[in-house]
Design a protein around this motif. Structure first.
Motif, PDB file in Angstrom:
ATOM      1  N   VAL A 192       0.845  -1.194   0.000  1.00 27.51           N
ATOM      2  CA  VAL A 192       0.000   0.000   0.000  1.00 27.51           C
ATOM      3  C   VAL A 192       0.882   1.247   0.000  1.00 27.51           C
ATOM      4  CG1 VAL A 192      -1.759   1.278   1.300  1.00 27.51           C
ATOM      5  CG2 VAL A 192      -1.835  -1.234   1.214  1.00 27.51           C
ATOM      6  N   VAL A 193       0.410   2.283  -0.689  1.00 27.39           N
ATOM      7  CA  VAL A 193       1.068   3.587  -0.669  1.00 27.39           C
ATOM      8  C   VAL A 193       0.009   4.641  -0.341  1.00 27.39           C
ATOM      9  CG1 VAL A 193       0.770   3.925  -3.151  1.00 27.39           C
ATOM     10  CG2 VAL A 193       2.536   5.191  -1.938  1.00 27.39           C
ATOM     11  N   ALA A 194       0.406   5.658   0.450  1.00 29.45           N
ATOM     12  CA  ALA A 194      -0.528   6.719   0.826  1.00 29.45           C
ATOM     13  C   ALA A 194       0.200   8.056   0.839  1.00 29.45           C
ATOM     14  CB  ALA A 194      -1.133   6.434   2.197  1.00 29.45           C
ATOM     15  N   TRP A 195      -0.535   9.144   0.608  1.00 30.26           N
ATOM     16  CA  TRP A 195       0.052  10.478   0.601  1.00 30.26           C
ATOM     17  C   TRP A 195      -1.034  11.481   0.985  1.00 30.26           C
ATOM     18  CZ3 TRP A 195      -1.203   7.410  -3.422  1.00 30.26           C
ATOM     19  CH2 TRP A 195      -2.132   7.898  -4.342  1.00 30.26           C
ATOM     20  N   GLY A 196      -0.608  12.695   1.245  1.00 30.99           N
ATOM     21  CA  GLY A 196      -1.556  13.741   1.614  1.00 30.99           C
ATOM     22  C   GLY A 196      -1.454  14.094   3.081  1.00 30.99           C
ATOM     23  N   LEU A 197      -2.510  14.720   3.608  1.00 29.62           N
ATOM     24  CA  LEU A 197      -2.545  15.180   4.991  1.00 29.62           C
ATOM     25  C   LEU A 197      -2.321  14.006   5.951  1.00 29.62           C
ATOM     26  CD1 LEU A 197      -3.107  17.765   6.705  1.00 29.62           C
ATOM     27  CD2 LEU A 197      -5.488  16.988   6.858  1.00 29.62           C
ATOM     28  N   ASN A 198      -1.461  14.203   6.966  1.00 33.25           N
ATOM     29  CA  ASN A 198      -1.104  13.113   7.876  1.00 33.25           C
ATOM     30  C   ASN A 198      -1.196  13.564   9.330  1.00 33.25           C
ATOM     31  OD1 ASN A 198      -0.285  10.432   8.353  1.00 33.25           O
ATOM     32  ND2 ASN A 198       1.842  11.050   8.587  1.00 33.25           N
ATOM     33  N   THR A 199      -2.207  14.393   9.640  1.00 34.90           N
ATOM     34  CA  THR A 199      -2.327  14.943  10.995  1.00 34.90           C
ATOM     35  C   THR A 199      -2.540  13.883  12.063  1.00 34.90           C
ATOM     36  OG1 THR A 199      -4.674  15.278  10.571  1.00 34.90           O
ATOM     37  CG2 THR A 199      -3.213  17.166  10.196  1.00 34.90           C
ATOM     38  N   ASP A 200      -3.202  12.769  11.694  1.00 39.83           N
ATOM     39  CA  ASP A 200      -3.502  11.710  12.662  1.00 39.83           C
ATOM     40  C   ASP A 200      -2.893  10.367  12.262  1.00 39.83           C
ATOM     41  OD1 ASP A 200      -5.124  13.186  14.565  1.00 39.83           O
ATOM     42  OD2 ASP A 200      -6.624  13.315  12.946  1.00 39.83           O
ATOM     43  N   GLY A 201      -1.878  10.400  11.386  1.00 37.12           N
ATOM     44  CA  GLY A 201      -1.210   9.160  10.980  1.00 37.12           C
ATOM     45  C   GLY A 201      -1.941   8.400   9.915  1.00 37.12           C
ATOM     46  N   GLN A 202      -2.907   9.050   9.238  1.00 35.53           N
ATOM     47  CA  GLN A 202      -3.706   8.339   8.253  1.00 35.53           C
ATOM     48  C   GLN A 202      -2.926   7.938   7.002  1.00 35.53           C
ATOM     49  OE1 GLN A 202      -4.092  11.460   9.365  1.00 35.53           O
ATOM     50  NE2 GLN A 202      -5.380  12.715   7.991  1.00 35.53           N
ATOM     51  N   THR A 203      -1.765   8.553   6.766  1.00 31.96           N
ATOM     52  CA  THR A 203      -0.924   8.132   5.627  1.00 31.96           C
ATOM     53  C   THR A 203       0.339   7.410   6.087  1.00 31.96           C
ATOM     54  OG1 THR A 203       0.218  10.274   5.552  1.00 31.96           O
ATOM     55  CG2 THR A 203      -1.768  10.027   4.187  1.00 31.96           C
ATOM     56  N   SER A 204       0.457   7.143   7.388  1.00 31.81           N
ATOM     57  CA  SER A 204       1.613   6.414   7.934  1.00 31.81           C
ATOM     58  C   SER A 204       1.311   4.921   7.910  1.00 31.81           C
ATOM     59  CB  SER A 204       1.927   6.878   9.360  1.00 31.81           C
ATOM     60  OG  SER A 204       2.267   8.250   9.387  1.00 31.81           O
ATOM     61  N   ILE A 205       1.654   4.281   6.807  1.00 28.68           N
ATOM     62  CA  ILE A 205       1.306   2.868   6.594  1.00 28.68           C
ATOM     63  C   ILE A 205       2.073   1.984   7.584  1.00 28.68           C
ATOM     64  CG2 ILE A 205       1.350   0.973   4.917  1.00 28.68           C
ATOM     65  CD1 ILE A 205       1.253   3.218   2.756  1.00 28.68           C
ATOM     66  N   PRO A 206       1.426   1.049   8.246  1.00 27.32           N
ATOM     67  CA  PRO A 206       2.110   0.152   9.188  1.00 27.32           C
ATOM     68  C   PRO A 206       3.272  -0.575   8.510  1.00 27.32           C
ATOM     69  CG  PRO A 206      -0.267  -0.067   9.410  1.00 27.32           C
ATOM     70  CD  PRO A 206      -0.035   0.781   8.201  1.00 27.32           C
ATOM     71  N   SER A 207       4.372  -0.691   9.222  1.00 24.94           N
ATOM     72  CA  SER A 207       5.556  -1.353   8.685  1.00 24.94           C
ATOM     73  C   SER A 207       5.258  -2.817   8.356  1.00 24.94           C
ATOM     74  CB  SER A 207       6.691  -1.270   9.712  1.00 24.94           C
ATOM     75  OG  SER A 207       7.828  -1.961   9.257  1.00 24.94           O
ATOM     76  N   GLY A 208       5.703  -3.250   7.185  1.00 23.68           N
ATOM     77  CA  GLY A 208       5.552  -4.650   6.793  1.00 23.68           C
ATOM     78  C   GLY A 208       4.193  -5.033   6.267  1.00 23.68           C
ATOM     79  N   LEU A 209       3.303  -4.068   6.097  1.00 18.20           N
ATOM     80  CA  LEU A 209       1.971  -4.396   5.593  1.00 18.20           C
ATOM     81  C   LEU A 209       2.078  -4.942   4.162  1.00 18.20           C
ATOM     82  CD1 LEU A 209      -1.095  -4.327   6.039  1.00 18.20           C
ATOM     83  CD2 LEU A 209      -1.095  -1.997   5.090  1.00 18.20           C
ATOM     84  N   SER A 210       1.534  -6.145   3.946  1.00 15.38           N
ATOM     85  CA  SER A 210       1.612  -6.809   2.635  1.00 15.38           C
ATOM     86  C   SER A 210       0.421  -7.733   2.465  1.00 15.38           C
ATOM     87  CB  SER A 210       2.922  -7.585   2.505  1.00 15.38           C
ATOM     88  OG  SER A 210       3.007  -8.591   3.499  1.00 15.38           O
ATOM     89  N   ASN A 211       0.339  -8.361   1.284  1.00 15.74           N
ATOM     90  CA  ASN A 211      -0.750  -9.297   0.977  1.00 15.74           C
ATOM     91  C   ASN A 211      -2.117  -8.630   1.125  1.00 15.74           C
ATOM     92  OD1 ASN A 211       1.079 -11.497   0.556  1.00 15.74           O
ATOM     93  ND2 ASN A 211       1.226 -11.715   2.783  1.00 15.74           N
ATOM     94  N   VAL A 212      -2.192  -7.358   0.744  1.00 11.64           N
ATOM     95  CA  VAL A 212      -3.435  -6.602   0.832  1.00 11.64           C
ATOM     96  C   VAL A 212      -4.240  -6.806  -0.450  1.00 11.64           C
ATOM     97  CG1 VAL A 212      -4.417  -4.278   1.020  1.00 11.64           C
ATOM     98  CG2 VAL A 212      -2.410  -4.921   2.390  1.00 11.64           C
ATOM     99  N   THR A 213      -5.554  -6.947  -0.303  1.00  9.67           N
ATOM    100  CA  THR A 213      -6.425  -7.147  -1.470  1.00  9.67           C
ATOM    101  C   THR A 213      -7.313  -5.943  -1.765  1.00  9.67           C
ATOM    102  OG1 THR A 213      -8.098  -8.212  -0.084  1.00  9.67           O
ATOM    103  CG2 THR A 213      -6.444  -9.652  -1.108  1.00  9.67           C
ATOM    104  N   SER A 214      -7.556  -5.099  -0.748  1.00  8.29           N
ATOM    105  CA  SER A 214      -8.320  -3.863  -0.990  1.00  8.29           C
ATOM    106  C   SER A 214      -8.009  -2.853   0.105  1.00  8.29           C
ATOM    107  CB  SER A 214      -9.817  -4.146  -1.061  1.00  8.29           C
ATOM    108  OG  SER A 214     -10.298  -4.579   0.197  1.00  8.29           O
ATOM    109  N   VAL A 215      -8.217  -1.539  -0.228  1.00  4.27           N
ATOM    110  CA  VAL A 215      -7.978  -0.469   0.728  1.00  4.27           C
ATOM    111  C   VAL A 215      -9.136   0.516   0.667  1.00  4.27           C
ATOM    112  CG1 VAL A 215      -5.466  -0.646   0.685  1.00  4.27           C
ATOM    113  CG2 VAL A 215      -6.631   0.825  -0.971  1.00  4.27           C
TER     114      VAL A 215
END
Length: 353
Positions: A9-32
């Motif tokens: 997963v990749v995220a960008w934009g406003l990060n006031t509450d950690g909403q774009t701080s992707i958890p380390s090692g997150l993988s095998n994702v099928t939807s976001v």
């Protein structure tokens, strides 16, 4: 927030509450899905991961925490202050199956299963496919394991969506049996320049886990197998040899076997050294065995006149069997040695009812 083809997963934009701080090692994702101040991902194992914060009317913005044991999800949607997850009904999933055990008799035997479910779980342990009364927890303990407890154990994990049975775990119960010597070490005489100077003592034992040879009552370094080899014997090697045999349940010590090292010109008179006292045997019962022993180094044995049902091992000198006829038998025993000749003696065997 975006999903890559490789399941990351990749995220960008406003990060006031950690909403774009992707958890380390997150993988095998099928939807976001992205909410107001949080993001959420659905993994291929049907679990959900969330990060950032959601709004709580009592506490304000708080971390978005996924409910414990949320599995079996098929789709997700993030709102401004909440997340929705749609799941399919499915039976429990066993993450850790019970493991086979080997325990001593009287010890604790404990089996455990770890299963996850999105509903309330119940358990039923079985032995050899038969339900065990009262065994309805994730762990099944046998406080005092006995031979009767040995078998194959499984557990059925059930929730409102169905049930699943674990793989079988085998319980083996070891009985506390001390070692038993079945063949004692034999004495040896070495005539320097005549006999071989490579000598070995050996012992046979059942249920043995360790051996320690002694010379004149003192432990020999490195002498920890059932055979003790002494190469290139000299007069310094003469002495008394025995072996201590152990397992977890007991200790037994062999008979003492002597090693005599003598010059070639010394005459050795061969003698039978085992007991020559009358041996009384009940008819029809297996005898414990009688060993012909001599002060030389016998290479073969004979026993003439044995009661019916008894037999001699001509290589080891052991007389064993079950006497079948009552009577008194005078048996001639012989122990033959290449260098010292033949030792001869007579022993009386009485077979009684």
């Amino acid at each position: 927030v975006a999903l890559r083809a490789d399941g990351t997963v990749v995220a960008w934009g406003l990060n006031t509450d950690g909403q774009t701080s992707i958890p380390s090692g997150l993988s095998n994702v099928t939807s976001v899905s992205a909410g107001g101040n949080h993001s959420v991902a659905l993994k291929s194992d049907t679990t959900v991961v969330a990060w950032g914060k959601i709004y709580n009317s009592t506490s304000g913005y708080v971390p978005d925490v996924v409910p414990t044991d949320l599995v079996g999800m098929t789709s997700i949607a993030a709102g401004a202050f909440h997340t929705l997850a749609l799941g399919a009904q499915q039976p429990p999933d066993i993450e850790t199956h019970p493991v086979s055990l080997t325990v001593k008799r009287g010890a604790l035997a404990s089996f455990t299963v770890e299963a996850i479910s999105n509903a309330t779980l119940s358990y039923q342990w079985q032995k050899n496919g038969v339900p065990i009364a009262g065994a309805t927890a994730a762990t099944y303990n046998i406080a005092n394991a006995q031979a009767s407890h040995a078998g194959h154990y499984t557990v059925v994990c059930t929730d409102s969506n169905g049930s699943v049975t674990s793989s079988a775990a085998t319980l083996t119960v070891i009985l506390p049996v001390a070692p038993t010597i079945t063949s004692q070490p034999l004495s040896v005489i070495v005539r320097l320049g005549v006999d071989s100077t490579n000598v070995s003592f050996d012992v046979k034992a059942s249920n043995a886990t360790s051996y320690q040879w002694l010379k004149n009552g003192i432990e020999m370094i490195g002498a920890t197998t059932e055979v003790l080899n002494i190469p290139n014997v000299t007069t310094q090697d003469g002495g008394s040899y025995s072996v201590v045999i152990k397992n977890d349940f007991g200790v037994v010590k062999s008979k003492v076997a002597s090693l005599r090292v003598i010059p070639a010109n010394v005459i050795v008179v061969p003698l039978i050294t085992s007991s020559l006292a009358t041996l009384t045997l009940p008819v029809g019962q297996v005898m414990t065995g009688y060993l012909i022993e001599a002060n030389t180094s016998p290479t073969s044995y004979s026993a003439n006149g044995l009661p019916k049902g008894l037999k001699l091992n001509s290589k080891t000198g052991w007389i064993t069997g079950t006497p079948t006829k009552i009577g008194s038998y005078r048996v001639t025993l012989q122990a033959k040695s290449k260098s010292a000749g033949t030792a001869t003696a007579t022993k009386l065997f009485n077979v009684q009812s």
